[in-house]
Motif scaffolding. Structure first.
Motif, short mmCIF file in Angstrom:
data_model
loop_
_atom_site.label_atom_id
_atom_site.label_comp_id
_atom_site.label_asym_id
_atom_site.label_seq_id
_atom_site.Cartn_x
_atom_site.Cartn_y
_atom_site.Cartn_z
N UNK A 394 0.81 -1.22 0.00
CA UNK A 394 0.00 0.00 0.00
C UNK A 394 0.84 1.27 0.00
N UNK A 402 -2.58 5.71 -5.60
CA UNK A 402 -3.37 4.47 -5.65
C UNK A 402 -3.27 3.75 -4.31
N UNK A 403 -3.78 2.52 -4.27
CA UNK A 403 -3.65 1.75 -3.04
C UNK A 403 -3.01 0.41 -3.34
N UNK A 404 -2.72 -0.34 -2.29
CA UNK A 404 -2.07 -1.65 -2.44
C UNK A 404 -2.83 -2.61 -3.33
N UNK A 504 -11.75 11.36 -0.82
CA UNK A 504 -10.94 11.09 0.36
C UNK A 504 -9.89 10.07 0.00
N UNK A 505 -8.64 10.37 0.28
CA UNK A 505 -7.61 9.42 -0.09
C UNK A 505 -7.47 8.28 0.93
N UNK A 506 -8.53 8.02 1.71
CA UNK A 506 -8.39 7.01 2.75
C UNK A 506 -8.50 5.61 2.17
N UNK A 507 -7.99 4.66 2.90
CA UNK A 507 -7.97 3.28 2.44
C UNK A 507 -8.15 2.37 3.65
N UNK A 508 -9.36 1.88 3.79
CA UNK A 508 -9.65 0.99 4.91
C UNK A 508 -9.96 -0.37 4.31
N UNK A 509 -9.33 -1.40 4.84
CA UNK A 509 -9.47 -2.71 4.23
C UNK A 509 -9.54 -3.79 5.29
#
Lengths: 771, 75
Positions: A394, A402-404, A504-509
């Motif tokens: 990530x 981007x994200x992972x 929102x550039x957040x990334x919750x997984x």
């Protein structure tokens, strides 16, 4: 004529919804017997999957909704589930019942979505899946109590072991149409009364009932800036907007902050509902998953295992697919020959063999790579490693916005952009997904390698640089891969700041527990993806191949052209024939078959001499045919296009023949090698290692005698091929995945534009450095 | 303000408040990170970001940037 269909033939529809990683797909497969109809919802990129309940004679239809944590929606894509459940879609009838799949080990968070679904106004059955894993983790659930608390039927099951599936099927077949909607309420009176009030005001403001039904009004109030609100304002204008603002303010004054209200009320209600229903072990026991995580995302071991796994995947799509692809290639070649023999030589035969069979072969050739990649993706996803891979990668990808989740699609792009684009389905965020789709084709895929090998081998000196550490050829090859990566980073950064700006550039997984993979499901997914590619992309690719075939096939060589080539090659053929005739005329030459056999025993060299002379005739004739083929293609529509684009490609250092080769390569870039072979009279049957072709390229001259190719030209061609969108299959799959022609056209335009500019810069700099 | 981004692996704390963009807060809360809930940090990614958490009996990963918007109790 009857006005209404008889009740017995009316379909009963059940929608299946649930969080990701709850085994929803397993349940869908088990209920439908792995038979699903897959398509797209119109206007969005969401997959539409429906199937008939096994054994229901088509009377019960199941609708598999996308896996989601919440019904809140900020885009049309996210809104699909709500639209289907409320009957707002014209391409899907409203379901009669909703099956909500929940993970028994993770009940609290799973019930969040379930309580949202309860408000839709449809009967609900909760499918309590993976009760075996919950029990193993020391979690005990009182199903009867849970049924009373939620107010719906709850069926416990272990879908992976087919336990409980029959009960669900029975319920759907027999008694589901008698179930009533649940009346569970999680919100305080202040909110429910405010929602009712707003509903009335919106109807007064002229919002149609279908957009302002109670459930949608609630969603509108809870999600500031969501889709439900946007549609209501679209329908009701400023009056609606004012009414919403007014009610929100009233709610806030009563201590109900819209932003936090939903999560607070639902989780509060769930905590109470589960009190005395679920028994958990006091202290969280370190599970098998936790122990595995300690290794798999360990600083050293985790990274090492990740790198090894990625190498394995990459190696398998890059190298192991080779023999299968050769087999397909050979198979279609043989098929073409066999079918070709059935027809008389002419346009029909050429269309079928070189146009259609070769075109279909060009589609099927991608199957091995797609199947292998999706085998791994399905496997990693099924066992839970996919989320860990995204977790590890990530930070790196967050630097380009981007994200992972984008890592595996990007990596796959080095083998082939088609599976890479298809692999982006695992990216939940729409902006990230589109950005990844649009830059993945910039990774140097395996089809670019032959182009690099040909030109590096022919024009880059085999010197070594950095004190003998690296060969110059290897360094040039590597820099071609680097060019793609660097450009991809730049394009991704730009796209994420323009078209696909995330709010929102957040990334919750979620990091789901590891599970043993279900092989049947893994192979099913792999197969499904492969077939989808053939069906969706196949037609477009075959059409494009047929067009380019026609451009190279027509016009047929004129009698004058044929006569000219014949005349050019006649002396060589005559000479070869004369040599054989002279040999035959000698006294020692046998006149009968018996004498020939005798001679071949007593003096084999004599016979070999005669055979060589015969071969000489064949070679001279074959030279003539190759020359005619070359003359024809240079005179074809494609050749004329080459002349037409010459002024445009001249600044890249190209002549018209390279220009026509580049145009011919737009359906599939790897054909450049065989096309150059035909154009330069070596025949189409050459590969990138062909010494003959390399020599022909080196010896190619302009009319004034200067060489067509040099290092600068070779670099310019390679850079162009590294960046250009020369793959109809990729564009077709982008169309399929984005469900719009806009993005393949955009990809084609930006890649081709960048390729031209980069090739121009490369040539202009290189030519000055070299001379 | 002490935030979730300050929490060391192997420790836990209670969520006090959530700050930042409305949309992000809503998404975070939907995943079960609500006020009053106890959260423990399990580990960091090898690169230090993101963070693996445990809340409501399941594990999830969250970026430091998001974690620093989640205010936690002093203990």
């Amino acid at each position: 004529m009857s006005t209404a269909a008889p009740a017995a033939t009316k379909k009963f529809r059940a929608a299946l919804i649930g969080n990701p990683n709850t085994g929803k797909t397993t349940i869908f497969n088990a209920l439908t017997g792995f038979k699903a109809r897959v398509g797209n919802y119109a206007g969005v990129t969401v997959e539409r999957k429906t199937g008939a309940l096994k054994g229901s004679n088509g009377k019960v239809e199941l609708i598999d909704l996308p896996g989601t944590y919440s019904l809140s929606a900020r885009s049309e894509d996210e809104m699909i589930a709500v639209d289907v459940l409320t009957g707002l879609r014209s391409d899907q009838d409203r379901p009669d019942l909703v099956l909500v799949v929940v993970d028994a080990s993770n009940l609290e968070r799973n019930l969040f979505l379930a309580t949202q679904v309860l408000e839709v106004g449809l009967p609900v059955i909760v499918l309590l899946n993976m009760v075996d894993a919950a029990e193993a983790g020391g979690i005990e659930i009182d199903v009867e109590k849970l049924t009373h608390r939620i107010g719906t039927k709850v069926i416990p099951l272990v879908a992976s072991k087919n336990t409980g599936i029959d009960e669900v099927a029975e319920e759907l077949n027999d008694s589901a149409d008698r179930l009533m909607p649940s009346h569970t309420e999680v919100f305080p009176y202040e909110f429910t009364s405010a929602a009712e009030k707003l509903h009335e005001q919106l109807i007064e403001a002229g919002v149609p009932e279908r957009y302002a039904e109670p459930f949608l009004v609630r969603r509108c109030l809870l999600e500031a800036g969501g889709m439900a609100e946007a549609r209501i304002i679209r329908e009701g204008g400023n009056n609606a907007k004012a009414a919403i603002a007014e009610i929100r303010k009233e709610l806030a004054d009563n201590g109900c902050r819209a932003m936090t209200l939903e999560a607070r009320c639902r989780y509060g209600w769930i905590r109470e509902a589960l009190d005395g229903v679920v028994q958990r072990p006091e202290e969280h026991r370190a599970s098998f998953s936790d122990k595995l995580d300690a290794i798999l995302i360990h600083k050293v071991w985790g990274s090492a295992i990740f790198v090894l796994l990625m190498l394995l995947i990459f190696q398998s799509i890059y190298t192991w697919s080779g023999p299968l692809m050769d087999l397909i290639d050979g198979g279609f070649g043989a098929l073409g020959e066999a079918v070709g023999a059935l027809f008389a030589e002419g346009p029909l035969q050429a269309l079928i063999v070189d146009g259609l069979i070769a075109g279909v072969g060009g589609v099927v050739i991608f199957l091995p790579q797609i199947l292998i990649l999706f085998f791994f993706i399905a496997l990693l996803e099924d066992c839970g490693y996919m989320a860990r891979a995204a977790f590890l990668m990530d930070k790196l990808l967050s630097k380009v916005g981007l994200s992972g989740r984008s890592f595996i699609p990007m990596l796959s792009g080095f083998a082939c952009a088609i599976p890479a684009v298809m692999a982006t389905r695992t990216i939940e965020d729409r902006n990230d997904r589109f950005t990844t789709i649009l830059v993945a084709p910039l990774m140097s895929c395996s089809a670019r390698l032959p182009v690099y090998v040909l030109f590096v081998g022919a024009f880059v000196p085999a010197n070594s640089i950095l004190g003998g550490l690296i060969g110059l050829q290897a360094a040039v090859l590597f820099s071609m891969y680097l060019v793609g990566v660097v450009v991809a980073i730049g394009v991704a950064l730009v796209l994420k700041k323009t078209f696909f700006k995330s709010k929102t550039p957040s990334f919750i997984m979620e990091l789901p527990p590891y599970r043993a993979p279900q092989w049947k499901a893994v192979f099913h997914r792999m197969w499904e993806r492969g077939m989808e590619f053939l069906k969706r992309a196949g037609t477009i690719i075959v059409a494009v191949s047929a067009i380019v075939w026609a451009l190279t096939y027509y016009p047929r060589p004129s009698d004058e052209l044929t006569a000219r080539v014949d005349a050019q090659h006649a002396p060589q053929i005559v000479e070869a024939e004369a040599a054989l005739a002279a040999w035959l005329m000698r006294e020692e030459t046998p006149a009968t078959t018996e004498e020939l056999i005798e001679l071949s025993e007593s003096s084999p060299e004599e016979v070999a001499e005669g055979a060589a002379l015969l071969d000489g005739i064949y070679a001279a004739e074959s030279d003539r045919d190759t020359a005619l083929q070359g003359a024809q293609i240079r005179d074809s529509f494609l050749g004329r296009m080459g002349h037409f684009v010459e002024p445009i490609v001249a600044p890249l250092g190209w002549d018209w023949r390279i220009g026509m080769g580049a145009i011919a390569s737009f359906p599939a870039r790897e054909v450049i090698v065989s096309t150059l072979g035909i154009i330069y009279d070596t025949g189409g049957d050459v590969d990138e290692e062909s010494v003959d072709l390399r020599e022909k390229l080196k010896n190619a001259r302009y009319e004034d005698g200067s060489p067509v190719f040099n290092l600068a030209v070779a670099l310019s061609i390679m850079v162009f091929f590294a960046l250009c969108a020369q793959c109809a299959a990729t564009l077709a799959i982008i169309k399929r995945e984005t469900n719009s022609w806009r993005w393949p056209i955009f990809t084609f335009a930006y890649m081709t534009g960048l390729a031209y500019i980069a090739a121009l810069i490369t040539y202009q700099i290189a030519i000055r450095l070299i001379t | 303000m002490r935030t979730l981004a300050d929490l060391k692996p192997g420790t836990s704390a209670e969520i006090v408040d959530l700050h930042g963009d409305d949309l992000a807060v809503q998404r975070i809360m939907e995943m079960g990170l609500t006020e009053g809930e106890r959260v423990s940090v399990l580990r960091y990614a090898p690169t230090g970001d993101p963070i693996e958490l445990r809340v409501r009996g399941y594990n999830l990963s969250i970026r430091r940037a998001d974690a620093s918007n989640i205010e936690i109790s002093k203990d």
